[in-house]
Design a protein around this motif. Sequence first.
Motif, PDB file in Angstrom:
ATOM      1  N   THR A 221       0.852  -1.193   0.000  1.00 50.86           N
ATOM      2  CA  THR A 221       0.000   0.000   0.000  1.00 50.86           C
ATOM      3  C   THR A 221       0.888   1.244   0.000  1.00 50.86           C
ATOM      4  N   ILE A 222       0.253   2.411  -0.075  1.00 49.01           N
ATOM      5  CA  ILE A 222       1.015   3.661  -0.083  1.00 49.01           C
ATOM      6  C   ILE A 222       1.840   3.800   1.202  1.00 49.01           C
ATOM      7  N   ASN A 223       2.947   4.495   1.076  1.00 44.60           N
ATOM      8  CA  ASN A 223       3.799   4.726   2.249  1.00 44.60           C
ATOM      9  C   ASN A 223       3.356   6.033   2.893  1.00 44.60           C
ATOM     10  N   ASP A 224       2.301   5.961   3.675  1.00 47.75           N
ATOM     11  CA  ASP A 224       1.592   7.143   4.154  1.00 47.75           C
ATOM     12  C   ASP A 224       2.443   8.183   4.891  1.00 47.75           C
ATOM     13  N   PRO A 225       3.419   7.803   5.705  1.00 56.01           N
ATOM     14  CA  PRO A 225       4.218   8.861   6.340  1.00 56.01           C
ATOM     15  C   PRO A 225       4.954   9.749   5.331  1.00 56.01           C
ATOM     16  N   PHE A 226       5.064   9.273   4.092  1.00 52.53           N
ATOM     17  CA  PHE A 226       5.782  10.040   3.074  1.00 52.53           C
ATOM     18  C   PHE A 226       4.841  10.703   2.079  1.00 52.53           C
ATOM     19  N   CYS A 227       3.545  10.720   2.361  1.00 50.92           N
ATOM     20  CA  CYS A 227       2.584  11.306   1.429  1.00 50.92           C
ATOM     21  C   CYS A 227       2.237  12.723   1.871  1.00 50.92           C
TER      22      CYS A 227
ATOM     23  N   LYS B 125      -7.105   0.038  -3.454  1.00 52.25           N
ATOM     24  CA  LYS B 125      -6.612  -0.674  -2.271  1.00 52.25           C
ATOM     25  C   LYS B 125      -5.213  -0.212  -1.883  1.00 52.25           C
ATOM     26  N   TRP B 126      -4.482   0.300  -2.867  1.00 49.42           N
ATOM     27  CA  TRP B 126      -3.187   0.913  -2.556  1.00 49.42           C
ATOM     28  C   TRP B 126      -3.349   1.982  -1.469  1.00 49.42           C
ATOM     29  N   GLY B 127      -4.513   2.611  -1.441  1.00 50.65           N
ATOM     30  CA  GLY B 127      -4.713   3.757  -0.564  1.00 50.65           C
ATOM     31  C   GLY B 127      -4.757   3.424   0.928  1.00 50.65           C
ATOM     32  N   ASP B 128      -4.880   2.141   1.258  1.00 48.63           N
ATOM     33  CA  ASP B 128      -4.853   1.704   2.659  1.00 48.63           C
ATOM     34  C   ASP B 128      -5.846   2.461   3.531  1.00 48.63           C
ATOM     35  N   ILE B 141     -14.019   9.229  -9.453  1.00 49.53           N
ATOM     36  CA  ILE B 141     -12.619   8.870  -9.272  1.00 49.53           C
ATOM     37  C   ILE B 141     -12.314   8.446  -7.841  1.00 49.53           C
ATOM     38  N   TYR B 142     -11.138   7.877  -7.665  1.00 49.85           N
ATOM     39  CA  TYR B 142     -10.539   7.748  -6.342  1.00 49.85           C
ATOM     40  C   TYR B 142      -9.373   8.731  -6.276  1.00 49.85           C
ATOM     41  N   ARG B 143      -9.270   9.436  -5.197  1.00 48.82           N
ATOM     42  CA  ARG B 143      -8.146  10.325  -4.927  1.00 48.82           C
ATOM     43  C   ARG B 143      -7.244   9.569  -3.955  1.00 48.82           C
ATOM     44  N   ILE B 144      -6.074   9.198  -4.426  1.00 43.16           N
ATOM     45  CA  ILE B 144      -5.164   8.371  -3.642  1.00 43.16           C
ATOM     46  C   ILE B 144      -3.909   9.168  -3.317  1.00 43.16           C
ATOM     47  N   PRO B 145      -3.607   9.350  -2.046  1.00 43.12           N
ATOM     48  CA  PRO B 145      -2.367  10.070  -1.707  1.00 43.12           C
ATOM     49  C   PRO B 145      -1.154   9.236  -2.119  1.00 43.12           C
ATOM     50  N   ILE B 146      -0.245   9.833  -2.890  1.00 41.45           N
ATOM     51  CA  ILE B 146       1.044   9.184  -3.147  1.00 41.45           C
ATOM     52  C   ILE B 146       2.150  10.177  -2.792  1.00 41.45           C
ATOM     53  N   MET B 147       3.366   9.845  -3.032  1.00 46.65           N
ATOM     54  CA  MET B 147       4.484  10.671  -2.544  1.00 46.65           C
ATOM     55  C   MET B 147       4.585  12.031  -3.215  1.00 46.65           C
ATOM     56  N   THR B 148       4.182  12.111  -4.481  1.00 48.10           N
ATOM     57  CA  THR B 148       4.339  13.381  -5.183  1.00 48.10           C
ATOM     58  C   THR B 148       3.107  14.270  -5.061  1.00 48.10           C
ATOM     59  N   GLY B 149       2.064  13.773  -4.400  1.00 46.89           N
ATOM     60  CA  GLY B 149       0.821  14.531  -4.275  1.00 46.89           C
ATOM     61  C   GLY B 149      -0.342  13.562  -4.375  1.00 46.89           C
ATOM     62  N   ASP B 150      -1.509  14.034  -4.811  1.00 50.87           N
ATOM     63  CA  ASP B 150      -2.643  13.133  -4.992  1.00 50.87           C
ATOM     64  C   ASP B 150      -2.653  12.548  -6.397  1.00 50.87           C
ATOM     65  N   MET B 151      -2.880  11.267  -6.460  1.00 50.06           N
ATOM     66  CA  MET B 151      -3.081  10.594  -7.741  1.00 50.06           C
ATOM     67  C   MET B 151      -4.575  10.380  -7.903  1.00 50.06           C
ATOM     68  N   LEU B 152      -5.118  10.819  -9.030  1.00 51.53           N
ATOM     69  CA  LEU B 152      -6.536  10.620  -9.300  1.00 51.53           C
ATOM     70  C   LEU B 152      -6.676   9.457 -10.274  1.00 51.53           C
ATOM     71  N   VAL B 153      -7.513   8.503  -9.942  1.00 58.87           N
ATOM     72  CA  VAL B 153      -7.736   7.339 -10.801  1.00 58.87           C
ATOM     73  C   VAL B 153      -9.225   7.200 -11.053  1.00 58.87           C
ATOM     74  N   GLU B 154      -9.636   7.288 -12.311  1.00 59.65           N
ATOM     75  CA  GLU B 154     -11.055   7.143 -12.626  1.00 59.65           C
ATOM     76  C   GLU B 154     -11.478   5.709 -12.344  1.00 59.65           C
TER      77      GLU B 154
END
Lengths: 300, 300, 300, 300
Positions: A221-227, B125-128, B141-154
Amino acid sequence: MKYKEIEIEEVNCECTDLRICRGVLTAVTEGIALHEAKYLSGFGLITAAPIQTCIEGILSESETPDGRRGVIIQFNVPSAVSYEKFHEALLKRLFLIPHLPTCSLFDVSSKKEDSFIDIGESIRKWGDGFEVSENYKGRDIYRIPIMTGDMLVEKTLNFYQGLDGALEIFAQNAVSCVVAAQEATCRIFNEVSGVANFNYPVGGVSGAKVGGINYTKERVTINDPFCPTLKNTIKNSKLPVGANAVIEYPIVGLDENSIKKALKIAIDTFATTPGIIKITSPSFGGQWGTHKIYLPKIIQ
Amino acid sequence: MKYKEIEIEEVNCECTDLRICRGVLTAVTEGIALHEAKYLSGFGLITAAPIQTCIEGILSESETPDGRRGVIIQFNVPSAVSYEKFHEALLKRLFLIPHLPTCSLFDVSSKKEDSFIDIGESIRKWGDGFEVSENYKGRDIYRIPIMTGDMLVEKTLNFYQGLDGALEIFAQNAVSCVVAAQEATCRIFNEVSGVANFNYPVGGVSGAKVGGINYTKERVTINDPFCPTLKNTIKNSKLPVGANAVIEYPIVGLDENSIKKALKIAIDTFATTPGIIKITSPSFGGQWGTHKIYLPKIIQ
Amino acid sequence: MKYKEIEIEEVNCECTDLRICRGVLTAVTEGIALHEAKYLSGFGLITAAPIQTCIEGILSESETPDGRRGVIIQFNVPSAVSYEKFHEALLKRLFLIPHLPTCSLFDVSSKKEDSFIDIGESIRKWGDGFEVSENYKGRDIYRIPIMTGDMLVEKTLNFYQGLDGALEIFAQNAVSCVVAAQEATCRIFNEVSGVANFNYPVGGVSGAKVGGINYTKERVTINDPFCPTLKNTIKNSKLPVGANAVIEYPIVGLDENSIKKALKIAIDTFATTPGIIKITSPSFGGQWGTHKIYLPKIIQ
Amino acid sequence: MKYKEIEIEEVNCECTDLRICRGVLTAVTEGIALHEAKYLSGFGLITAAPIQTCIEGILSESETPDGRRGVIIQFNVPSAVSYEKFHEALLKRLFLIPHLPTCSLFDVSSKKEDSFIDIGESIRKWGDGFEVSENYKGRDIYRIPIMTGDMLVEKTLNFYQGLDGALEIFAQNAVSCVVAAQEATCRIFNEVSGVANFNYPVGGVSGAKVGGINYTKERVTINDPFCPTLKNTIKNSKLPVGANAVIEYPIVGLDENSIKKALKIAIDTFATTPGIIKITSPSFGGQWGTHKIYLPKIIQ
C-alpha cells in the motif's frame, strides 16, 4: 546533519539482497537500443510485475561483441523470490526479444562467472529450426533469423547476488522531485558501472510500504508517512517543514561499493538541485538484507 | 501495383478483433507523461505478455479532466482471449500506476459507453484507507495520496470492440525500416485519433507466425518467409529483389475507419521514405477477424 | 580498398588549420545544458556564419568547477581568418550567454595554456555594475546576477591551434546517410575527448565547394560531383554505382591524434551501418592546412 | 489578483511591433526537421544576433507542398530595425540552408499575402548554375541539387507585421522556472497557430533591460529588479516573498488574437506548475509598440 543545501537524516540505508541477471541489448544505433531497452524494461517493479527490469548504462561499440553500442539491463528480484520463480519470470520477459528490430542480446562480460542462467534454450525456439548455434567473437550464441536481419542471443547470462538501496527525497514541490531524480539517474547511468535505475530515465517513483494498516490483507500500500497530502492528517508524517512533495529513489547494483558510489552521486545531485530539502532512507526494520549503509558515511 | 516510389501488393489486410480499454495518463508535464506512459506500456505484445499496451497520442490540457497534458494508452487483447483474462491482465498491469510520479489516470472520454471496465476497486486498495471516492470535474474517481501529491484514478474505463491491422514493409536495409516505421508512428500519433502503436516510438517490430513448421509445439515462431537471411535458403521467401530487411508495422484501433485512415498515413510514409521497396500485409488465412481491408482501396 | 562492408578510397583527408577556443556550458541539469549548448551553437558553419560552433561532449559533475554537468563547445574558425576577426566573432556569439537560464561558462581545463582569449570583459558589461570579480574554485570568474540566479563566466578561455577533417559518405539512400552520421556523432561525443561535431546531434551536412564553376563570383557553391541528382548530368560525378545520397562528415579537434581517433570511430560506424557504400575525403588541392591524414592508415 | 495557485499582477503586457517572415523547413523525418530547425534557429535573440529565430510548430505531411512534416520558423526583428537590415540579416541566416541534410524550405501558406520577401535569389546562387526554377505543387521554387538529393526552396516568403509579448515568472526555484517554461512552450507549439517561441524547446530566457544604470553606454544589461541574488541588495527588487528565481517568457506572433491565446495557455501552465508564485509583464514605458494586452483580461 547539514550537507550542502540540505538535511540528511543520520540513518541506515537498508539494502535488500537481490538475484540479478545482466545483459546488454545492442541495436543498429544507440538510439534504437535505448528505445528497445526501455520497451523491454517497462512495467518492472516487483510490487506489480514478477520481475524487476532496471537500466544500468551504455556499453560502447568497443566493448560489445558485435561492435554496436548497447544498453545494459539488470533483470532482478529480491532474494526472497526463489531462483526458480526468477528464472521463469526472466524467460517470460526475454521471450519478447525476437520482436525487437535490429537487436541482439549478449552477456555484459565475456568472462563467465561461477553462476550463469540459461536463456538461449527458451529464446531459440522462436527460430523454428532455422536458428544456428555458433561461437561468435568468443561467445556461445544462437543466431536467429528475424525480419531485420540476424538476431544474436548469447546462450547464458551471468548471475549475481546483488543488492538494492533507496533514498527518500523531500522537496518544496514535485517538479524538483522529478527533475532531481532524472539528473541523478543521468549521472549514475553515465558515471557508475554495475548500478541500475528503475523507471528510466526518471529514476524516481512513488514508493510503497509492505502490507497495510487498515487494509491488512494487501501486499503493498502507499507509504503514508511520506505522502504530502496526509501530512496534516496523520500523526507519523515524515514531511519536514516546507516540503510538499517526496520521491523515492531506488537503485540496484552488483555489490556494495558500487551502490555506495551511486548513492554518493545521487545524494550530491539532490543536495545541489534547487528545491530539495532533505534526504532519508526508508526503514524496513532491518529485516530484508545483510547490508546497511550509513548515510552520513557515504558523503564523508 | 505501383504507388509513388514503391510496390503495393494487392492483398487484404486481415484485421483481428480486439478487446480494448482506453485510458489517458496525465502528469506534471507532457514529457513526464510520455516517460511514464512508456514505462507502463513496455513489454506489451501478446506473444510474450498477457496484455498488449499501445500508445495512441496526446490529449491536450483542454481535453483532460485535470487540465494537464496526457498520453492515451490502448490496453488490448485479441478477442480470442476471454473477457475475464483480459480484465485480470489489465488490473495486474494497472497495479503499477501508484508508483508513477505525479501521474493520474482517467478515461479518455467523459461520456460512458455501454461497456466499461472497473479498474478503481483494485487500484484504490493501494490507498490503505486513505483514499477518497469523489466526483471530480464530472468523473467518478478515487483520490489516492502518493508521494508526489494526490493521484486521481477514474473508477471505470470505457471498453471497446476494436481491431488491429498490420503491414509488412520490405526495404533496402534495416535502417530504412526503423526510420520509416518511426516516422509513420509519429504521423499517426499526431494526426489520427483512436489508433495506437506498439513499441512506441519505433512502432515497428519483427513479426511472428502462429505455431511452427519444425517446432510444431511452439505457440509462436519467426515468420520465416519474411526473414532476409533466409531468402536464399527457403522456397517460400517473400523478399523481393533488392530487399535486405523487413519490418512489421502493426496498429490497433477503435474502428475500421480509423484503422484505414492510419494505414493510409502509414503507407504514404513508407511510400515516400528512401529505401522502402514494397508493402504487403501478412496473411492469417482470414480466420482471425471479421474485417478485411483491401490495401489498394486504402490509397485510392 | 575494401573495409568491412564498404569501399574506402585511398586518399588523404586534408585538414584545415583552425583557431579554436573551448568552453564548457553548465546548467541545472545535463538536459538543460544540452538544449542551451545547441541554442548557442546553432548557425555555426563558416560558409554562412562568422564563427563555427561545434559540440564536443559532456564534462561530468566531477570535472566542472561548479559540480554540475556541462557541454563542451569548440568555437573555431579556419586560421585563414585573422585572430582579430575570430575574437570579434567569438565575443559577439558569447554575448548571448547571459540569456541562457541557469547556465554558467567555464574553461574546460583548469590549467591555462600559453594562449588564452579574454571573454569576461565583454560579457561582464551585462552586469551593469552588479557583477563581481572573484576566484571561484581556482578559476578567475565574473559572477553576474541573472534571473535564474548567478551566472558564473570564466574571464578567459584557452586558445588552441587545432585542425579539422572531413569524410564524404556515399550511401544507398539519404536515410542511411543521416542515421549513420548521427551514430558516428554519438560515438565521438561519448568516446573521444578534444573532437567536436557540427550540426549536433546529426553531425553530417551537405557540403560546399569553394567558388563556382559557372557562378565564378560566388564564395561557396554546391559540391556538384557529390550531388546524386547530377550524377547522370555531369562528367565528373563521384557517385559510385548504387549510391543515391551523400553526406559530408566534418569534425574539428585540438590535435591530429584526436582527429585520427575520431575518424577511425566515424569510419567504423559508417562501415557497419546498413546502406553505406563508400567513404572518401574531399580534396582541396592540399592548400588549406599542414596536416594530411591518409585514410587507409586510419583503419590499420 | 489571485488566479488558481498564483498571483497575477494587474498590468499590461506591452507588445513590440515586429517584422516577421515565416517559413517551414521540411526533412526526411519530423525528427530531422526539428534538429535542423533548431540548428538554423540557434543564436536568435536581437540583443546578440542581427535577427530573431523562433520556432512555431509543426506542419503535418498533408499541409506541406512536399508531403513531409516540417517545422515552422518565424524569422523576426523589432520594427525599429529597418526593412533593409531585416532582409539582409534574413538572407545571411538562410544562407546556411543548403547545408541542411534532406531539408527543403517553403512558405507556410500557399496563398501569397500582399507583402513577401525574396529569398530565392540569394540561396539559388549556391546552385552554381545547376539549380532549376520551377513551379512545384503550385509554389514557385528553386530546385537545388545538394548531397542528400534535391533541396526545394520557395522563392518568396510571406512577410507580416506581427508583435511580441512577454511574461515574467517568479518561482520558488529555478527548476520550476525552466520546467514550467518548457511545458508552456510544448503547449503553444502544439495548440496555437501563428505564435512562436525563443530558445526552443525551453522557451524561457533570462531577460535584459535596455541600457544600463551604471554602464550607461551599454545597449543591454541585466534586468536587475528581476534578479534574485540582488533582492536584498537593491531597493527596487520585484521579487515577491518566497521567490528565489525568475524567468522571462517571450513569444512572437502574427496577430494580437494569437498572442492572447498563447499568453492564456502560458499563464495557465505557469498557474498550475508546482513552484510558480507570481506572473507579471515587463514594462518598457509603453514605447515599443501599439498593442497593450491587460493580463487580467487574458484569463477572464
